[in-house]
Motif scaffolding. Structure first.
Motif, PDB file in Angstrom:
ATOM      1  N   GLU A   1      54.700  41.739  50.974  1.00 22.30           N
ATOM      2  CA  GLU A   1      54.595  41.293  49.596  1.00 22.30           C
ATOM      3  C   GLU A   1      55.666  40.254  49.291  1.00 22.30           C
ATOM      4  O   GLU A   1      56.761  40.303  49.830  1.00 22.30           O
ATOM      5  CB  GLU A   1      54.750  42.482  48.643  1.00 22.30           C
ATOM      6  N   THR A   2      55.342  39.336  48.420  1.00 22.00           N
ATOM      7  CA  THR A   2      56.279  38.299  48.035  1.00 22.00           C
ATOM      8  C   THR A   2      57.276  38.864  47.034  1.00 22.00           C
ATOM      9  O   THR A   2      56.874  39.409  46.008  1.00 22.00           O
ATOM     10  CB  THR A   2      55.525  37.110  47.407  1.00 22.00           C
ATOM     11  N   PRO A   3      58.587  38.753  47.322  1.00 22.23           N
ATOM     12  CA  PRO A   3      59.586  39.239  46.360  1.00 22.23           C
ATOM     13  C   PRO A   3      59.585  38.392  45.085  1.00 22.23           C
ATOM     14  O   PRO A   3      58.981  37.328  45.026  1.00 22.23           O
ATOM     15  CB  PRO A   3      60.915  39.079  47.096  1.00 22.23           C
TER      16      PRO A   3
ATOM     17  N   GLU B   1      51.591  33.887  52.699  1.00 19.71           N
ATOM     18  CA  GLU B   1      51.391  32.463  52.940  1.00 19.71           C
ATOM     19  C   GLU B   1      50.651  31.799  51.768  1.00 19.71           C
ATOM     20  O   GLU B   1      50.885  30.627  51.475  1.00 19.71           O
ATOM     21  CB  GLU B   1      50.607  32.265  54.238  1.00 19.71           C
ATOM     22  N   GLU B   2      49.793  32.540  51.085  1.00 21.58           N
ATOM     23  CA  GLU B   2      49.080  31.973  49.935  1.00 21.58           C
ATOM     24  C   GLU B   2      50.056  31.592  48.825  1.00 21.58           C
ATOM     25  O   GLU B   2      49.896  30.566  48.173  1.00 21.58           O
ATOM     26  CB  GLU B   2      48.039  32.967  49.388  1.00 21.58           C
ATOM     27  N   ASP B   3      51.082  32.429  48.626  1.00 21.94           N
ATOM     28  CA  ASP B   3      52.086  32.134  47.602  1.00 21.94           C
ATOM     29  C   ASP B   3      52.915  30.904  47.987  1.00 21.94           C
ATOM     30  O   ASP B   3      53.290  30.108  47.127  1.00 21.94           O
ATOM     31  CB  ASP B   3      53.004  33.334  47.384  1.00 21.94           C
ATOM     32  N   LEU B   4      53.179  30.750  49.285  1.00 19.10           N
ATOM     33  CA  LEU B   4      53.918  29.585  49.759  1.00 19.10           C
ATOM     34  C   LEU B   4      53.095  28.317  49.543  1.00 19.10           C
ATOM     35  O   LEU B   4      53.617  27.299  49.082  1.00 19.10           O
ATOM     36  CB  LEU B   4      54.270  29.744  51.242  1.00 19.10           C
ATOM     37  N   LYS B   5      51.808  28.378  49.839  1.00 20.47           N
ATOM     38  CA  LYS B   5      50.939  27.210  49.628  1.00 20.47           C
ATOM     39  C   LYS B   5      50.832  26.865  48.153  1.00 20.47           C
ATOM     40  O   LYS B   5      50.785  25.686  47.781  1.00 20.47           O
ATOM     41  CB  LYS B   5      49.555  27.480  50.219  1.00 20.47           C
ATOM     42  N   GLU B   6      50.815  27.881  47.318  1.00 23.45           N
ATOM     43  CA  GLU B   6      50.768  27.651  45.870  1.00 23.45           C
ATOM     44  C   GLU B   6      52.040  26.953  45.387  1.00 23.45           C
ATOM     45  O   GLU B   6      51.981  26.030  44.569  1.00 23.45           O
ATOM     46  CB  GLU B   6      50.590  28.988  45.168  1.00 23.45           C
ATOM     47  N   LEU B   7      53.196  27.387  45.906  1.00 20.98           N
ATOM     48  CA  LEU B   7      54.461  26.741  45.557  1.00 20.98           C
ATOM     49  C   LEU B   7      54.493  25.304  46.063  1.00 20.98           C
ATOM     50  O   LEU B   7      54.947  24.396  45.368  1.00 20.98           O
ATOM     51  CB  LEU B   7      55.639  27.532  46.119  1.00 20.98           C
ATOM     52  N   GLY B   8      53.988  25.079  47.278  1.00 31.11           N
ATOM     53  CA  GLY B   8      53.921  23.726  47.828  1.00 31.11           C
ATOM     54  C   GLY B   8      53.045  22.814  46.984  1.00 31.11           C
ATOM     55  O   GLY B   8      53.377  21.650  46.743  1.00 31.11           O
ATOM     56  N   LYS B   9      51.925  23.337  46.515  1.00 31.70           N
ATOM     57  CA  LYS B   9      51.030  22.546  45.664  1.00 31.70           C
ATOM     58  C   LYS B   9      51.691  22.223  44.333  1.00 31.70           C
ATOM     59  O   LYS B   9      51.572  21.104  43.811  1.00 31.70           O
ATOM     60  CB  LYS B   9      49.725  23.311  45.430  1.00 31.70           C
ATOM     61  N   PHE B  10      52.438  23.190  43.776  1.00 26.62           N
ATOM     62  CA  PHE B  10      53.158  22.965  42.523  1.00 26.62           C
ATOM     63  C   PHE B  10      54.172  21.830  42.683  1.00 26.62           C
ATOM     64  O   PHE B  10      54.237  20.917  41.852  1.00 26.62           O
ATOM     65  CB  PHE B  10      53.855  24.261  42.096  1.00 26.62           C
ATOM     66  N   LEU B  11      54.974  21.890  43.769  1.00 26.97           N
ATOM     67  CA  LEU B  11      55.988  20.852  43.984  1.00 26.97           C
ATOM     68  C   LEU B  11      55.341  19.496  44.241  1.00 26.97           C
ATOM     69  O   LEU B  11      55.851  18.467  43.789  1.00 26.97           O
ATOM     70  CB  LEU B  11      56.890  21.242  45.155  1.00 26.97           C
ATOM     71  N   LYS B  12      54.247  19.491  44.949  1.00 28.09           N
ATOM     72  CA  LYS B  12      53.541  18.246  45.247  1.00 28.09           C
ATOM     73  C   LYS B  12      53.073  17.563  43.961  1.00 28.09           C
ATOM     74  O   LYS B  12      53.263  16.359  43.784  1.00 28.09           O
ATOM     75  CB  LYS B  12      52.339  18.554  46.147  1.00 28.09           C
ATOM     76  N   THR B  13      52.478  18.330  43.058  1.00 27.82           N
ATOM     77  CA  THR B  13      51.979  17.735  41.824  1.00 27.82           C
ATOM     78  C   THR B  13      53.111  17.300  40.899  1.00 27.82           C
ATOM     79  O   THR B  13      53.011  16.263  40.242  1.00 27.82           O
ATOM     80  CB  THR B  13      51.050  18.708  41.075  1.00 27.82           C
TER      81      THR B  13
END
Length: 112
Positions: free
Chosen positions: A31-33, A64-76
């Motif tokens: 789980e993601t902390p 990994e889904e949470d990491l991809k979501e964070l990456g998408k947030f930073l990208k935008t």
């Protein structure tokens, strides 16, 4: 209910050991902390990228889904290209201070 599908166990050698437990190789993701407990590190790299500068966010733990979501947030928010590889977020360009500010505003307080 015990799953006993023979198709999942193709190419597995038979064992006569009564204590044998078949492991299909799938691991449960941790789980993601909470955002405040993540220790993210932001750095800048040029090595091995054809001279191009990349901002790297590392230290993420969790799904990994949470990491991809964070990456998408930073990208935008940064308005540049990015990707997620080996539990690291790669953002094009020298955006270290902007990424740190965005992460702290999002709730990642232990970001350096």
């Amino acid at each position: 209910m015990k799953k006993n599908d023979w198709k999942d166990r193709l190419n597995i050698v038979y064992s006569t050991n009564p204590d044998f437990h078949y492991d299909d190789g799938t691991e449960e993701e941790e789980e993601t902390p909470e955002k405040g407990k993540q220790k993210l590190r932001v750095s800048i790299e040029k090595k091995g990228r054809g001279g191009k500068t990349v901002t790297v966010v590392s230290g993420f733990t969790g799904r990994e889904e949470d990491l991809k979501e964070l990456g998408k947030f930073l990208k935008t928010k940064c308005g540049v290209g990015s990707s997620v590889k080996d539990y690291e977020i790669l953002i094009q360009g020298e955006m270290k201070q902007r990424v740190v500010d965005l992460l702290k505003a999002e709730g990642y307080t232990q970001t350096k």
